[in-house]
Scaffold this active site. Structure first.
Site, mmCIF file in Angstrom:
data_model
loop_
_atom_site.group_PDB
_atom_site.id
_atom_site.type_symbol
_atom_site.label_atom_id
_atom_site.label_comp_id
_atom_site.label_asym_id
_atom_site.label_seq_id
_atom_site.Cartn_x
_atom_site.Cartn_y
_atom_site.Cartn_z
ATOM 1 N N CYS A 1 61.893 -15.774 -2.009
ATOM 2 C CA CYS A 1 61.848 -15.919 -0.551
ATOM 3 C C CYS A 1 63.213 -16.271 0.045
ATOM 4 O O CYS A 1 63.415 -16.136 1.246
ATOM 5 C CB CYS A 1 60.815 -16.965 -0.160
ATOM 6 S SG CYS A 1 59.171 -16.480 -0.673
ATOM 7 N N HIS B 1 61.852 -19.021 7.046
ATOM 8 C CA HIS B 1 60.975 -18.215 6.194
ATOM 9 C C HIS B 1 59.526 -18.456 6.610
ATOM 10 O O HIS B 1 59.156 -19.563 6.995
ATOM 11 C CB HIS B 1 61.194 -18.632 4.740
ATOM 12 C CG HIS B 1 60.238 -17.996 3.794
ATOM 13 N ND1 HIS B 1 60.038 -16.634 3.739
ATOM 14 C CD2 HIS B 1 59.398 -18.542 2.862
ATOM 15 C CE1 HIS B 1 59.137 -16.377 2.821
ATOM 16 N NE2 HIS B 1 58.726 -17.515 2.273
ATOM 17 N N ASN C 1 53.231 -13.709 4.424
ATOM 18 C CA ASN C 1 54.508 -13.991 3.765
ATOM 19 C C ASN C 1 55.017 -12.710 3.091
ATOM 20 O O ASN C 1 54.473 -12.290 2.069
ATOM 21 C CB ASN C 1 54.297 -15.114 2.739
ATOM 22 C CG ASN C 1 55.560 -15.503 2.009
ATOM 23 O OD1 ASN C 1 56.600 -14.854 2.140
ATOM 24 N ND2 ASN C 1 55.486 -16.563 1.229
HETATM 25 O O1 UT7 Z 1 57.099 -18.295 0.049
HETATM 26 C C1 UT7 Z 1 56.903 -18.915 -1.173
HETATM 27 C C2 UT7 Z 1 56.522 -20.281 -0.981
HETATM 28 N N1 UT7 Z 1 55.107 -20.408 -0.868
HETATM 29 C C3 UT7 Z 1 54.622 -21.344 -0.080
HETATM 30 O O2 UT7 Z 1 55.398 -21.976 0.601
HETATM 31 C C4 UT7 Z 1 53.143 -21.611 -0.113
HETATM 32 C C5 UT7 Z 1 52.940 -23.092 -0.086
HETATM 33 N N2 UT7 Z 1 51.564 -23.530 -0.154
HETATM 34 C C6 UT7 Z 1 50.664 -23.300 0.827
HETATM 35 O O3 UT7 Z 1 50.945 -22.608 1.770
HETATM 36 C C7 UT7 Z 1 49.333 -23.990 0.734
HETATM 37 O O4 UT7 Z 1 49.377 -24.948 -0.295
HETATM 38 C C8 UT7 Z 1 48.165 -23.035 0.530
HETATM 39 C C9 UT7 Z 1 47.908 -22.233 1.766
HETATM 40 C C10 UT7 Z 1 48.457 -22.134 -0.669
HETATM 41 C C11 UT7 Z 1 46.894 -23.836 0.223
HETATM 42 O O5 UT7 Z 1 46.627 -24.763 1.248
HETATM 43 P P1 UT7 Z 1 46.240 -26.260 0.888
HETATM 44 O O6 UT7 Z 1 45.891 -26.924 2.131
HETATM 45 O O7 UT7 Z 1 47.388 -26.820 0.077
HETATM 46 O O8 UT7 Z 1 44.958 -26.062 0.030
HETATM 47 P P2 UT7 Z 1 44.710 -26.496 -1.485
HETATM 48 O O9 UT7 Z 1 45.479 -25.636 -2.413
HETATM 49 O O10 UT7 Z 1 44.884 -27.973 -1.565
HETATM 50 O O11 UT7 Z 1 43.176 -26.144 -1.623
HETATM 51 C C12 UT7 Z 1 42.189 -26.820 -0.848
HETATM 52 C C13 UT7 Z 1 40.857 -26.200 -1.190
HETATM 53 C C14 UT7 Z 1 40.608 -26.044 -2.680
HETATM 54 O O12 UT7 Z 1 39.260 -26.323 -2.935
HETATM 55 P P3 UT7 Z 1 38.832 -27.743 -3.530
HETATM 56 O O13 UT7 Z 1 39.581 -27.879 -4.823
HETATM 57 O O14 UT7 Z 1 39.250 -28.748 -2.509
HETATM 58 O O15 UT7 Z 1 37.369 -27.587 -3.693
HETATM 59 C C15 UT7 Z 1 40.861 -24.588 -2.935
HETATM 60 O O16 UT7 Z 1 40.120 -24.094 -4.007
HETATM 61 O O17 UT7 Z 1 40.781 -24.879 -0.631
HETATM 62 C C16 UT7 Z 1 40.385 -23.968 -1.640
HETATM 63 N N3 UT7 Z 1 40.976 -22.674 -1.367
HETATM 64 C C17 UT7 Z 1 40.402 -21.773 -0.561
HETATM 65 N N4 UT7 Z 1 39.279 -21.786 0.128
HETATM 66 C C18 UT7 Z 1 38.981 -20.713 0.870
HETATM 67 C C19 UT7 Z 1 42.144 -22.186 -1.835
HETATM 68 N N5 UT7 Z 1 42.360 -20.956 -1.337
HETATM 69 C C20 UT7 Z 1 41.291 -20.678 -0.542
HETATM 70 C C21 UT7 Z 1 40.919 -19.583 0.240
HETATM 71 N N6 UT7 Z 1 39.778 -19.632 0.947
HETATM 72 N N7 UT7 Z 1 41.715 -18.477 0.352
#
Ligand code: UT7
Length: 338
Positions: A121, A262, A292
């Site tokens: 990125c 980004h 992204n």
């Molecule tokens: O450009 C490269 C750099 N990349 C980034 O900067 C990405 C950085 N990370 C993020 O943007 C976020 O961490 C995400 C969008 C990937 C995830 O958001 P989050 O608020 O950190 O969610 P999480 O990973 O803590 O997951 C929360 C919950 C989980 O369920 P449990 O364990 O709480 O039951 C996940 O399994 O949300 C669940 N989950 C989803 N639910 C519905 C993860 N992905 C999804 C989904 N739809 N697509």
């Protein structure tokens, strides 16, 4: 890492820019048919509403060429005048030859030399800083820098935690010399920390794990990400690298006319804005429409802002990125004549 003082009092400035995204739109509801997710979750947690995805047979170099054509639309573009083409990407057409060489051939830039740069990125900012060196030394007059990725080619559309986050696209800029010190690239600040590699990567397809039935069965040719960890680092380091480049050049957040970060997550952008003290009307956000696009987010954001009349001569622009590697960086520039 240091921007350094330009030799011969030459600065590199952007004199053309363009972007391209594939026509095919994929909405959050479309993805909810493939994985257990919802439009509401994706919008709330990432700010993404839809993304563009290539059609079958459409490769990275095709997107790059369209972005380049758009950059020079209506202008007097002579590809044979290009000295260098740098393509920043982690999703090349193939492992080799480089996508830059393929692009060179497609646009007929027969006098340039060309190479790919892998900075994920941050690839576009790495490439922009690299290209600027050849201009600032007085060595080259026309350097083409492309940020482009076809993330859909390495996404596991059975993994809801990654497949909803990315899209495909390309952006291109031309760097040319100027002796007008009121415009052009003022400084850049680039970093990497390989210890972060394990949090965002594609395990197979390289020399460590060449393609095999096993690597395919284990889905090792896809993006793997520890989202929470990457998120935390992204907010902290985008903020730091933006603050550092402003400070060392004697500017404050109030001096920034437009911030082009980004686009990985709307919440990362908003947190960085708050920490930096940049007002929300001075930021470029298009993650809602494109998700992204990795190396392409910044040149796409720059091009759209320019097309929308949000950038005028003399404006101070701050570009900042964070991505796999970890890699992160910022570029500070003053807008000149296009
Ligand atoms: O450009 C490269 C750099 N990349 C980034 O900067 C990405 C950085 N990370 C993020 O943007 C976020 O961490 C995400 C969008 C990937 C995830 O958001 P989050 O608020 O950190 O969610 P999480 O990973 O803590 O997951 C929360 C919950 C989980 O369920 P449990 O364990 O709480 O039951 C996940 O399994 O949300 C669940 N989950 C989803 N639910 C519905 C993860 N992905 C999804 C989904 N739809 N697509």
């Amino acid at each position: 890492m240091q921007g350094g003082t330009p030799l011969k009092n030459i600065r590199a400035q952007i004199t053309a820019l363009g972007m391209y995204v594939p026509e095919k739109r994929v909405t959050n509801d479309d993805l909810a048919l493939l994985v257990d997710t919802s439009d509401e979750w994706i919008r709330e947690r990432s700010g993404i509403s839809e993304r563009r995805i290539v059609s079958e047979g459409q490769a990275n170099s095709d997107l790059s060429v369209k972005a380049i054509e758009n950059a020079f639309k209506g202008g007097d573009f002579r590809p044979e005048e290009l000295d260098l083409i740098i393509v920043a990407t982690v999703t090349p057409d193939m492992m080799f030859p480089s996508t830059a060489c393929i692009v060179q051939d497609k646009i007929g830039a027969r006098n340039a030399w060309s190479f790919d740069l892998s900075g994920a990125c941050s690839g576009f900012l790495y490439a922009m800083a690299t290209g600027a060196q050849f201009v600032q030394t007085g060595m080259y007059k026309k350097v083409l820098v492309v940020g482009t990725d076809v993330m859909s080619s390495i996404l596991n559309f059975e993994d809801r935690s990654t497949c909803v986050l990315f899209g495909d696209g390309a952006g291109a800029i031309l760097l040319e010399p100027t002796e007008d010190h009121d415009v052009g690239i003022i400084d850049f600040l680039l970093h990497s920390d390989g210890a972060g590699g394990k949090f965002l990567y594609m395990p197979a397809g390289g020399s460590l794990h060449p393609a095999s039935h096993e690597t395919i069965d284990k889905k090792m040719h896809y993006v793997h990400q520890d989202g929470r960890n990457v998120f935390r680092h992204a907010v902290k380091l985008i903020t730091e690298v933006s603050r550092d480049i402003l400070e060392r050049n004697g500017y404050t957040a109030d001096d920034v006319n437009l911030f082009i970060p980004h686009q990985a997550n709307l919440r990362i952008i908003q947190s960085s804005l708050e920490r930096l003290g940049i007002s929300p009307d001075r930021v470029v956000i298009n993650i809602d429409r494109y998700a992204n696009t990795t190396a392409a987010t910044i040149p796409i954001g720059l091009t759209e802002a320019h097309q929308q009349g949000r950038i005028k001569k003399g404006d101070l622009l701050l570009l900042a990125s964070f991505g796999a590697g970890f890699t992160w960086g910022s570029v500070l520039l003053r807008w000149g004549d296009i």
